[in-house]
Design an enzyme around this catalytic site. Structure first.
Site, mmCIF file in Angstrom:
data_model
loop_
_atom_site.group_PDB
_atom_site.id
_atom_site.type_symbol
_atom_site.label_atom_id
_atom_site.label_comp_id
_atom_site.label_asym_id
_atom_site.label_seq_id
_atom_site.Cartn_x
_atom_site.Cartn_y
_atom_site.Cartn_z
ATOM 1 N N HIS A 79 0.822 -1.201 0.000
ATOM 2 C CA HIS A 79 0.000 0.000 0.000
ATOM 3 C C HIS A 79 0.864 1.262 0.000
ATOM 4 O O HIS A 79 2.017 1.247 0.432
ATOM 5 C CB HIS A 79 -0.935 -0.001 1.201
ATOM 6 C CG HIS A 79 -2.017 -1.027 1.098
ATOM 7 N ND1 HIS A 79 -3.036 -1.104 2.012
ATOM 8 C CD2 HIS A 79 -2.250 -2.006 0.186
ATOM 9 C CE1 HIS A 79 -3.854 -2.096 1.660
ATOM 10 N NE2 HIS A 79 -3.386 -2.659 0.565
ATOM 11 N N GLU A 81 0.734 3.974 1.812
ATOM 12 C CA GLU A 81 1.167 4.384 3.148
ATOM 13 C C GLU A 81 2.336 3.522 3.616
ATOM 14 O O GLU A 81 3.303 4.028 4.204
ATOM 15 C CB GLU A 81 0.017 4.250 4.157
ATOM 16 C CG GLU A 81 -1.246 4.980 3.770
ATOM 17 C CD GLU A 81 -2.250 4.114 3.023
ATOM 18 O OE1 GLU A 81 -3.455 4.240 3.314
ATOM 19 O OE2 GLU A 81 -1.845 3.312 2.146
ATOM 20 N N CYS A 107 -6.310 1.557 5.347
ATOM 21 C CA CYS A 107 -6.932 0.310 5.807
ATOM 22 C C CYS A 107 -6.406 -0.015 7.205
ATOM 23 O O CYS A 107 -5.521 0.668 7.727
ATOM 24 C CB CYS A 107 -6.594 -0.838 4.835
ATOM 25 S SG CYS A 107 -4.873 -1.387 4.932
ATOM 26 N N CYS A 110 -2.553 -0.598 7.360
ATOM 27 C CA CYS A 110 -1.807 0.657 7.311
ATOM 28 C C CYS A 110 -2.012 1.465 8.589
ATOM 29 O O CYS A 110 -1.078 2.102 9.076
ATOM 30 C CB CYS A 110 -2.208 1.462 6.085
ATOM 31 S SG CYS A 110 -1.658 0.695 4.541
#
Length: 152
Positions: A79, A81, A107, A110
């Site tokens: 991801h 992040e 999410c 993260c």
């Protein structure tokens, strides 16, 4: 007269530009980590280093019709992040007390990394169906701001 963007507008616009590098077929996500008005790190979602991207081989989540916000372990991508946090670590840059600007709500996976990185503020545009992440942020005292989505 030219109207100068706010800092949140400025850094969110940069996150949207970073997202253009994404290799995800479902969501192009960009993240920017900022401290004291300085960009420390950026990240976008895509396959791990030296692995094929979904743009090249297809998306298993699309092929299996997996709902957004579920079964994160089946996603090939790291991801945005996560990539921004990893880049900071690789280069020895502390992100403690920073703000993370992201095109999408983080999410739960993260959120846990953001909390443990001691990032104090998260600003995002687009909703992501993961209420547990928001509960974690609230419990950990991370300030979360929903910023109006930037038009394409």
């Amino acid at each position: 007269m030219v109207q100068r963007p706010t800092l949140d507008e400025y850094f969110m616009e940069i996150a949207h530009v970073v997202a253009k590098r994404s290799t995800c077929l479902r969501n192009q996500v960009g993240a920017v980590i900022v401290l004291e008005k300085r960009i420390l790190s950026t990240g976008y979602n895509g396959a791990p280093r030296n692995l094929q991207h979904c743009l090249d081989i297809g998306c298993i989540r699309q092929q299996q019709n997996i709902a957004s916000g579920t079964r994160h372990e089946l996603c090939r991508a790291v991801h945005a992040e996560q990539n921004a946090i990893i880049q900071s670590a690789l280069h020895g840059i502390s992100i403690e007390n920073a703000t993370l600007y992201c095109t999408h709500q983080p999410c739960i996976l993260c959120a846990k990394m953001i909390i443990n990185s001691n990032i104090k503020r998260v600003v995002f545009s687009n909703h992501y169906p993961d209420e547990e992440a928001m509960n974690f942020f609230n419990s950990a005292g991370v300030e979360v701001v929903r910023f109006p989505a930037t038009p394409d």
